[in-house]
Design a protein around this motif. Structure first.
Motif, PDB file in Angstrom:
ATOM      1  N   ASP A   1      -4.155 -39.029  41.720  1.00 51.83           N
ATOM      2  CA  ASP A   1      -4.448 -39.195  40.298  1.00 51.83           C
ATOM      3  C   ASP A   1      -3.556 -40.281  39.740  1.00 51.83           C
ATOM      4  N   ASN A   2      -3.863 -40.708  38.482  1.00 54.48           N
ATOM      5  CA  ASN A   2      -3.049 -41.735  37.831  1.00 54.48           C
ATOM      6  C   ASN A   2      -2.277 -41.172  36.652  1.00 54.48           C
ATOM      7  N   GLY A   3      -1.840 -39.908  36.843  1.00 57.28           N
ATOM      8  CA  GLY A   3      -1.114 -39.234  35.774  1.00 57.28           C
ATOM      9  C   GLY A   3       0.331 -39.638  35.694  1.00 57.28           C
ATOM     10  N   ILE A   4       1.127 -38.737  35.116  1.00 49.81           N
ATOM     11  CA  ILE A   4       2.534 -39.057  34.852  1.00 49.81           C
ATOM     12  C   ILE A   4       3.410 -38.896  36.094  1.00 49.81           C
ATOM     13  N   GLY A   5       2.877 -38.357  37.127  1.00 53.75           N
ATOM     14  CA  GLY A   5       3.691 -38.133  38.322  1.00 53.75           C
ATOM     15  C   GLY A   5       4.185 -36.712  38.395  1.00 53.75           C
ATOM     16  N   ILE A   6       4.370 -36.249  39.621  1.00 50.25           N
ATOM     17  CA  ILE A   6       4.704 -34.847  39.818  1.00 50.25           C
ATOM     18  C   ILE A   6       6.080 -34.517  39.291  1.00 50.25           C
ATOM     19  N   TYR A   7       7.014 -35.463  39.435  1.00 48.15           N
ATOM     20  CA  TYR A   7       8.381 -35.142  39.024  1.00 48.15           C
ATOM     21  C   TYR A   7       8.500 -35.118  37.502  1.00 48.15           C
ATOM     22  N   SER A   8       7.816 -36.010  36.780  1.00 51.90           N
ATOM     23  CA  SER A   8       7.821 -35.977  35.315  1.00 51.90           C
ATOM     24  C   SER A   8       7.100 -34.744  34.796  1.00 51.90           C
ATOM     25  N   SER A   9       6.049 -34.361  35.502  1.00 47.21           N
ATOM     26  CA  SER A   9       5.298 -33.157  35.088  1.00 47.21           C
ATOM     27  C   SER A   9       6.145 -31.920  35.219  1.00 47.21           C
ATOM     28  N   GLN A  10       6.912 -31.837  36.309  1.00 49.74           N
ATOM     29  CA  GLN A  10       7.758 -30.659  36.511  1.00 49.74           C
ATOM     30  C   GLN A  10       8.866 -30.607  35.459  1.00 49.74           C
ATOM     31  N   GLN A  11       9.372 -31.751  35.019  1.00 43.95           N
ATOM     32  CA  GLN A  11      10.432 -31.765  34.018  1.00 43.95           C
ATOM     33  C   GLN A  11       9.931 -31.339  32.635  1.00 43.95           C
ATOM     34  N   GLN A  12       8.609 -31.575  32.379  1.00 46.39           N
ATOM     35  CA  GLN A  12       8.048 -31.229  31.091  1.00 46.39           C
ATOM     36  C   GLN A  12       7.647 -29.752  31.001  1.00 46.39           C
ATOM     37  N   LYS A  13       7.630 -29.070  32.178  1.00 46.58           N
ATOM     38  CA  LYS A  13       7.286 -27.640  32.153  1.00 46.58           C
ATOM     39  C   LYS A  13       8.390 -26.861  31.460  1.00 46.58           C
ATOM     40  N   PRO A  14       8.020 -25.865  30.699  1.00 48.48           N
ATOM     41  CA  PRO A  14       9.058 -25.014  30.077  1.00 48.48           C
ATOM     42  C   PRO A  14       9.866 -24.272  31.119  1.00 48.48           C
ATOM     43  N   LYS A  15      11.119 -24.044  30.872  1.00 52.28           N
ATOM     44  CA  LYS A  15      11.995 -23.328  31.789  1.00 52.28           C
ATOM     45  C   LYS A  15      11.591 -21.880  31.838  1.00 52.28           C
ATOM     46  N   THR A  16      10.921 -21.500  32.903  1.00 54.43           N
ATOM     47  CA  THR A  16      10.418 -20.128  33.058  1.00 54.43           C
ATOM     48  C   THR A  16      10.425 -19.767  34.521  1.00 54.43           C
ATOM     49  N   ASP A  17      10.399 -18.463  34.761  1.00 52.76           N
ATOM     50  CA  ASP A  17      10.360 -18.003  36.158  1.00 52.76           C
ATOM     51  C   ASP A  17       8.970 -18.109  36.751  1.00 52.76           C
ATOM     52  N   HIS A  18       8.021 -18.425  35.912  1.00 53.65           N
ATOM     53  CA  HIS A  18       6.656 -18.499  36.398  1.00 53.65           C
ATOM     54  C   HIS A  18       6.470 -19.746  37.278  1.00 53.65           C
TER      55      HIS A  18
END
Length: 1008
Positions: free
Chosen positions: A943-960
């Protein structure tokens, strides 16, 4: 130039001293202590079946002669006595009569039987009879002896000979001649025929020949003793033999050998001290299988007699010395130089001594020639030239009738020396050549001088000297001769060739390409032949003689050291060497067609020939000068037995030990096979062909089994080591100097294989090994089957568990998937009510396909793509911003044939849309690609999205955590193993993030 001669005229008048001694064609060669004979007193002689001569001596023991060497046996070797009186050979065993009795030589052992002194050993009617000085004995099969009782008068006296003819026995004793019939051990009608000391008996046709010691020889018919012929001489007879079919050879103890014709009973000739024998006492005469006659003498050793084409002259027949350095023929006279003892000549009247000046009497005369006037010229070492000839003088005579004086011519013989003391330029003369009115003398190291001499005027004229300045590059001249064109050719020590023609030297140089002396030169039919020292004979028939070829052929001469070359009247080329002479027959291509060697054993007693001391007389006879006398060759046919050679095994050694237990003659060329043990792999053979005339001319070749023949060589032994097991045939063959080949001789032997090499043992081992292997294999297969059953049960269990696990994972994914979609529909309800109906319908179709696929382990790739398309369309309906997607297939297989686990790709597509494309600020692009290899199916989701590492950083801090990604990872690990999944970010050229790419592989599975 005038030579001052101080001698008076009568000093040069010579009268040759004529010697009446003549050389004989009946040649005698002596073998003495110098040749290896152990004793000069030879009393007995015999030839065995192999051809060896056996000699019994008085004090020296027994000697075996092969034509070259004497092998001696005496008391130290086991011989009963060194004093031998009689010899005979029977079946390769030698029976020896000695002063102490009988000795039998059995191969390498001696068996001694004590008896009275033996006088003769005879084999009659299969019995071996021993005649002694005290009666007769018979040898039994066990080598014991039995005394025969014949008659009281002879049982205790000396018996000398015994023969049988027409069932009648004749006995020669020291007291008379006896006759009897019946058996040898049961004589009948025993009677004494004649008194006297009878020494020898022999039969000739139907006649009996009986010789006494001192009363002559009787010849009579077997049944008619009264009509006898008495040959009164010779007397003092030792033995008699009939040789050459009809000649009676009588050996005496005081007058050599007399040869009597049995047809005329007259004496043919004698052999005694006056014609070759050094002693008068001849004990026995024997003729061998090659027609040579051998004489055993008391005090003179062994003599070989043979009649041939050679006549030999030596000091024993009138020469002043044995070394003959020069030979020349002129006017039916042979001139020779004689061992630094002056000149001699041979003509029809005998051998003549020639008086010469004292200064020339003790010098080596190396060359002799004659001029057209019959004058003799001789060249010497250091004393110049000798002229010997006739000069004319005038004297007055008174006519008795008219009483008047008349001037009449008269010739006298003169001899003069020309050397540096009286005007001749050189003293060392190698060769002389007379050409019309000029004489050419070749010196040792000063070139050639041309001169003339007038004996009447005593005038010497030196015309010219040809040396280095005139073109002769090598002044050491060895020979000169003249060709048909008038050119005088010369050869040199360094191998140079040149000629003198019209006072001009033409020097050809080293025409052979070898720095080797050219000793002699001869022409034949415009072909030049050169004899060299060590390099054989070369020839050329070029017009200018510029190129030479080596004389070759099927056969070769005896030596490559050539001293003499001459052609006879039959066209044969005779070659003098250090070993004798060769007679070469040349074909039209100048190749050696045949070669005949004549050495000492063939009557050429001079042995080593002297340089260029050879000439041919008017009768075609050849004269050879040699170190041991002068030899004349008279062309004539000589009948000599040239029997085919026979080869014998002398010894067979196994493991370096001789086999004494077998008779080799019984094992050759038969079906017998010598059996050897497995450790007896070394076998060596010694073989022999006996040629008493040419022992060094015998050659051998051999082979083992079917291998090729070895080259011919003089080696008479062959050794084999580490032979293979099994049957072998050793075959050997010989040829004599005439290249007549023997019949091949074969010896068979078999080397027994060791136990481990035998067939039955090997098959037994193979059988046992196969049986053991079968048992081991059976046990192994049994264990494998048991293991396979357990492995099958384990794998089935593992597979069942894996299947359950996959189903459980899919069950975990389905609620998650449904939950996510429902949340999406819920989210668009307030904002996009117009899309609700389409989204719910698409979701229903997707849900139905998902539920259907979830029941299967694998589905077709086409079905998976169809499901993915439905899912992506649902996501597009729910998305807040539009995006595009593309599904690419790179495979040579039909998508319907490729199988894939269901719901394996959807989670990655969901993450790409939700966490990549929808979070980016640009229009989204989704790409799904399938690639196949021979073993794998590779899936790429980008895909041409934001990238996996930027996506993971934008996720809320949760145990999910993402349930879909976790479950999918576990499924991939169970399907493809660890590290089957790869997730990475896409980097743009400016370093910014261009999206995410997910790659994983699963094993390629098809439905065929």
């Amino acid at each position: 130039m005038k030579i001052n001669i101080t001698y008076k005229l009568f000093a040069f008048v010579f009268f040759g001293i004529t010697l009446t001694l003549y050389a004989q064609n009946k040649q005698l060669r002596a073998f003495t202590l110098e040749d290896g004979l152990p004793q000069s007193q030879v009393y007995a002689i015999s030839q065995d079946d192999k051809g060896y001569l056996w000699l019994g001596t008085q004090g020296g023991g027994l000697a075996c002669f092969d034509g070259n060497n004497f092998k001696v046996f005496n008391e130290n070797h086991g011989l009963g006595s060194n004093y031998i009186n009689a010899l005979t050979t029977i079946n390769n065993s030698v029976y020896i009569g000695t002063k102490r009795g009988l000795t039998i030589k059995l191969k390498s052992k001696f068996l001694n039987i004590e008896l009275p002194e033996v006088t003769k050993i005879s084999q009659i009617n299969g019995d071996i009879l021993i005649l002694t000085k005290a009666g007769m004995y018979r040898l039994e099969d066990d080598f014991s002896t039995v005394k025969l009782t014949l008659h009281p008068e002879i049982d205790k006296i000396q018996i000398n000979d015994l023969i049988t003819l027409n069932d009648t026995f004749w006995l020669a004793t020291q007291d008379g001649l006896w006759q009897f019939s019946g058996l040898i051990n049961d004589p009948k009608a025993m009677q004494k025929i004649e008194r006297g000391d009878f020494k020898a008996l022999i039969t000739y046709k139907s006649k009996i020949i009986a010789s006494t010691f001192n009363d002559g020889t009787l010849v009579f018919e077997s049944g008619d003793f009264d009509n006898q012929i008495l040959i009164r001489e010779p007397l003092r007879i030792n033995s008699i033999s009939v040789l050459n079919d009809n000649q009676l050879w009588i050996a005496t103890d005081n007058n050599g050998v007399s040869v009597i014709s049995l047809e005329t009973n007259s004496e043919l000739f004698t052999l005694k001290s006056s014609n070759g024998l050094t002693v008068p006492n001849v004990k026995q005469v024997l003729q061998d299988r090659q027609s040579n006659i051998w004489m055993a003498t008391s005090g003179g050793g062994l003599y070989k007699y043979f009649q041939n084409n050679f006549k030999h002259y030596s000091t024993e027949t009138g020469l002043n010395g044995n070394r003959v350095y020069a030979v020349h023929h002129t006017n039916n006279t042979i001139w020779i130089s004689n061992s630094e003892a002056g000149l001699m000549r041979i003509d029809n009247y005998g051998i003549h001594n020639i008086d010469i000046p004292e200064t020339f009497s003790e010098v080596k005369i190396k060359t002799i020639t004659s001029d057209p006037n019959g004058n003799i010229w001789a060249g010497s070492d250091g004393r110049g030239l000798l002229f010997r000839g006739n000069i004319r003088v005038d004297s007055f005579a008174v006519d008795t009738l008219k009483r008047s004086k008349k001037l009449i011519p008269k010739t006298v013989e003169v001899a003069r020396v020309l050397n540096t003391e009286n005007g001749f330029p050189f003293d060392w003369i190698r060769e002389i050549h007379v050409d019309n009115n000029a004489i050419y003398a070749a010196t040792y190291s000063s070139g050639i001088v041309k001169f003339n001499y007038s004996p009447e005027m005593d005038s010497l004229t030196v015309y010219k000297t040809y040396a280095t300045a005139q073109g002769i590059k090598d002044l050491y001249i060895h020979d000169m001769t003249k060709d048909d064109k008038g050119r005088i050719w010369y050869t040199t020590r360094s191998g140079h060739l040149g000629y003198l023609y019209k006072d001009t030297i033409t020097h050809l140089g080293a025409v052979l390409g070898l720095e080797v002396p050219i000793n002699t030169i001869v022409f034949q039919n415009n072909t030049m032949f050169l004899g060299t020292a060590g390099q054989g004979i070369w020839w050329s028939n070029d017009e200018d003689y510029s190129t030479f070829k080596k004389l070759k052929g099927l056969k070769e001469g005896a030596s490559k050291n050539i001293y003499q070359l001459i052609f006879d009247n039959q066209g044969y080329l005779w070659v003098g060497t250090e070993r004798g002479v060769d007679k070469l027959e040349l074909d039209k291509d100048t190749q050696i067609k045949d070669a005949f060697f004549f050495g000492r054993n063939d009557g050429f007693l001079g042995i080593e020939t002297c340089l260029n001391a050879v000439d041919k007389d008017d009768r075609g006879h050849l004269w050879f000068g040699a170190l041991y006398g002068l030899t004349e060759y008279q062309p004539a046919e000589i009948n000599q037995n040239t029997e085919k050679p026979v080869i014998y095994l002398e010894d067979v050694k196994v493991a370096f030990k001789s086999i004494d237990s077998i008779s080799l003659s019984d094992w050759t060329n038969t079906n017998k096979v010598l059996q050897l043990h497995s450790n007896q792999k070394q076998v060596s053979f010694s073989f022999k062909t006996v040629d008493l005339d040419h022992p060094n001319g015998v050659e051998y070749r051999y082979k083992l089994n079917d291998n090729a023949w070895s080259p011919w060589s003089n080696v008479a032994t062959q050794d084999y080591s580490e032979l293979n097991y099994g049957a072998h045939d050793f075959v050997v063959q010989s040829r004599n100097h005439r290249w007549n080949e023997s019949e091949p001789l074969r010896f068979s032997f078999h080397i027994e294989s060791p136990l481990y090499k035998r067939g039955w043992f090997q098959w037994s081992i193979i059988g046992l090994a196969l049986l053991a292997l079968a048992l081991i294999t059976q046990q192994y297969i049994k264990r494998i089957k048991q293991k396979n059953i357990k492995d099958k049960e384990r794998l089935e269990l593992e597979n069942h568990l894996l299947t359950l696990e996959q189903k459980a994972l899919r069950l975990q994914m389905n609620p998650h998937f449904i939950f996510n979609v429902l949340n999406g529909i819920k989210a668009i309800a307030p904002t996009k009510p117009d899309k609700m109906n389409e989204t719910v319908n698409s979701f229903a179709t997707l849900l139905r396909e998902t539920l259907i696929n979830s029941r299967k382990d694998t589905i077709g790739l086409d079905q998976e793509i169809k499901t993915l398309r439905h899912y992506v369309e649902v996501e597009r309906l729910m998305a807040e911003k539009p995006f595009t997607y593309d599904i690419i297939i790179n495979s040579h297989l039909d998508v319907e044939e490729i199988l894939i686990p269901p719901m394996l790709i959807q989670p990655f597509v969901e993450n790409a849309i939700r966490h990549g494309i929808l979070k980016g600020g640009r229009e989204g692009v989704l790409k799904i690609q399938f690639d196949t290899t021979e073993e794998d199916l590779q899936v790429t989701v980008s895909d041409n999205g934001i990238g996996i590492y930027s996506s993971q950083q934008q996720k809320p801090k949760t145990d999910h955590q993402s349930m879909a990604l976790k479950v999918t990872r576990e499924r991939l690990t169970s399907i493809s193993g660890k590290d089957a999944l790869s997730i990475s970010e896409i980097k743009n050229e400016d370093g910014s993030i261009g999206g995410t790419v997910i790659v994983f592989k699963i094993p390629l599975e098809t439905d065929y």
